[in-house]
Design an enzyme around this catalytic site. Structure first.
Site, short mmCIF file in Angstrom:
data_model
loop_
_atom_site.label_atom_id
_atom_site.label_comp_id
_atom_site.label_asym_id
_atom_site.label_seq_id
_atom_site.Cartn_x
_atom_site.Cartn_y
_atom_site.Cartn_z
N TRP A 128 2.14 2.53 -2.09
CA TRP A 128 2.11 3.75 -3.26
C TRP A 128 0.47 4.67 -3.08
O TRP A 128 0.54 5.76 -3.34
CB TRP A 128 1.77 3.00 -4.86
CG TRP A 128 3.83 2.87 -5.51
CD1 TRP A 128 4.22 2.73 -5.03
CD2 TRP A 128 4.00 3.25 -6.87
NE1 TRP A 128 5.53 2.57 -5.69
CE2 TRP A 128 4.99 2.86 -7.04
CE3 TRP A 128 2.95 3.06 -8.20
CZ2 TRP A 128 5.77 3.68 -8.16
CZ3 TRP A 128 4.01 3.32 -9.27
CH2 TRP A 128 4.94 2.61 -9.65
N ASP B 229 -5.20 -5.58 -6.34
CA ASP B 229 -4.13 -6.39 -5.77
C ASP B 229 -4.79 -8.12 -5.68
O ASP B 229 -5.68 -7.83 -5.50
CB ASP B 229 -3.37 -6.05 -4.92
CG ASP B 229 -1.77 -6.65 -4.31
OD1 ASP B 229 -0.86 -5.84 -4.95
OD2 ASP B 229 -1.89 -8.16 -4.87
N ASP C 231 2.34 -1.16 -10.31
CA ASP C 231 3.73 -0.94 -10.43
C ASP C 231 3.50 -2.62 -9.77
O ASP C 231 4.33 -3.21 -8.84
CB ASP C 231 3.94 -0.29 -8.50
CG ASP C 231 5.56 -0.13 -7.75
OD1 ASP C 231 6.67 -0.63 -8.71
OD2 ASP C 231 5.94 -1.07 -6.79
N LYS D 102 6.16 -0.42 -13.96
CA LYS D 102 7.17 -0.48 -13.92
C LYS D 102 7.18 -2.24 -14.85
O LYS D 102 6.82 -2.54 -15.05
CB LYS D 102 7.03 -1.13 -12.29
CG LYS D 102 8.27 -2.02 -11.89
CD LYS D 102 8.46 -2.75 -11.34
CE LYS D 102 7.43 -3.79 -10.28
NZ LYS D 102 8.15 -2.71 -9.15
N ASP E 77 -7.35 -10.82 -9.38
CA ASP E 77 -6.40 -10.99 -10.44
C ASP E 77 -6.36 -9.81 -11.46
O ASP E 77 -7.51 -10.52 -11.81
CB ASP E 77 -6.34 -12.43 -10.36
CG ASP E 77 -5.04 -12.45 -11.63
OD1 ASP E 77 -4.54 -11.65 -12.06
OD2 ASP E 77 -4.74 -14.16 -11.70
N GLY F 80 0.69 -1.05 0.17
CA GLY F 80 0.19 -0.29 0.28
C GLY F 80 0.84 0.91 -0.08
O GLY F 80 0.29 2.68 -0.15
C1 LIG Z 1 6.52 -4.61 -6.06
S1 LIG Z 1 4.85 -5.03 -5.13
C2 LIG Z 1 4.05 -3.53 -5.18
C3 LIG Z 1 4.17 -2.43 -3.84
C4 LIG Z 1 3.32 -1.11 -3.81
N1 LIG Z 1 3.19 -0.62 -5.23
C5 LIG Z 1 3.84 -0.72 -2.19
O1 LIG Z 1 3.90 0.53 -2.69
O2 LIG Z 1 3.27 -1.25 -1.44
C6 LIG Z 1 3.44 -6.06 -5.97
C7 LIG Z 1 2.21 -5.98 -6.23
O3 LIG Z 1 2.03 -7.08 -7.38
C8 LIG Z 1 0.65 -7.56 -7.01
N2 LIG Z 1 0.08 -8.05 -8.17
C9 LIG Z 1 0.86 -9.26 -8.96
N3 LIG Z 1 0.66 -10.07 -10.01
C10 LIG Z 1 -1.17 -9.35 -9.61
C11 LIG Z 1 -1.86 -9.42 -10.83
N4 LIG Z 1 -2.18 -10.56 -11.85
N5 LIG Z 1 -3.22 -8.94 -9.73
C12 LIG Z 1 -3.29 -7.98 -9.46
N6 LIG Z 1 -2.22 -7.70 -8.46
C13 LIG Z 1 -0.72 -8.65 -9.31
C14 LIG Z 1 1.24 -8.61 -5.72
O4 LIG Z 1 0.44 -9.37 -5.58
C15 LIG Z 1 2.22 -7.52 -5.42
O5 LIG Z 1 1.51 -7.10 -3.83
#
Ligand SMILES: C[S@@+](CC[C@H](N)C(=O)[O-])C[C@H]1O[C@@H](n2cnc3c(N)ncnc32)[C@H](O)[C@@H]1O
Length: 190
Positions: A43, A64, A104, A144, A80, A41
């Site tokens: 961002w 997420d 991200d 990203k 998802d 969270g």
């Molecule tokens: C690097 S983290 C994000 C960090 C976030 N921006 C923060 O500031 O806390 C990447 C996130 O992408 C999510 N993610 C990956 N694949 C996903 C998908 N298919 N659908 C939704 N979320 C996804 C992961 O669960 C993870 O929480």
């Protein structure tokens, strides 16, 4: 992470979005935001601090696949992005009025750089498709990527839809990581 924790942020990633904002000034008060891959969270915290949903009535919608605890001013969706129902809920909630889509998203690292690159690019491509659907004219998309063979293709594709497209590596992104962000501005709807 210690600094983030001390300053009340859930992730160190928060500083990356702060630096993207300092450079591109995307998160103005009143802007409607979608944050993809938002957990835990950081961002979303930065976005709500900047756009001030409680004072301006704007929306911050954070999605997420993992559970994410509430953040004042943000609507949290769990799902998802590849799932049709999740996608429909996101599109319905955003009503084509989004000013900025942030992505991200990252897949769990395999340690194999080409695999990680390709998996991140798939997420980035889906996020671009979502942004084309929900953004309003003139909107922005921050995504990203991990540098590698398929990144120039996405950069080129974004140039078709946005008048201004830049690559940016925030200082808070580790210098030994191939991570960088592509920022598309001035969305050309239709
Ligand atoms: C690097 S983290 C994000 C960090 C976030 N921006 C923060 O500031 O806390 C990447 C996130 O992408 C999510 N993610 C990956 N694949 C996903 C998908 N298919 N659908 C939704 N979320 C996804 C992961 O669960 C993870 O929480």
């Amino acid at each position: 992470m210690r600094r983030a924790h001390k300053e009340g942020y859930r992730s160190r990633a928060a500083y990356k979005l702060q630096q993207i904002h300092e450079k591109f000034n995307l998160l103005k008060p009143g802007k409607n935001i979608v944050d993809l891959g938002a957990a835990p969270g950081g961002w979303t915290q930065v976005a709500t601090e900047k756009v001030l949903p409680d004072q301006t009535g704007c929306q911050v919608i954070s999605l997420d696949i993992s559970e994410m605890s509430p953040i004042p001013g943000a609507v949290i969706l769990k799902g998802d992005l590849f799932d049709q129902e999740t996608l429909e809920e996101l599109i319905q909630k955003s009503q084509n009025k989004i000013d900025v889509v942030l992505c991200d998203m990252a897949a769990p690292s395999t340690g194999h750089s080409q695999t990680d690159h390709l998996r991140t690019m798939v997420l980035a491509e889906v996020a671009l498709e979502v942004s084309l659907e929900v953004l309003s004219e003139g909107g922005a998309f921050v995504v990203k990527v991990l540098q590698g063979s398929d990144e120039p293709e996405l950069f080129k594709k974004m140039n078709k839809y946005f008048s201004k497209v830049k690559r940016f590596k925030p200082g808070a992104s580790r210098s030994d990581s191939t991570e960088l962000y592509i920022i598309g501005q001035k969305y050309k709807k239709n």
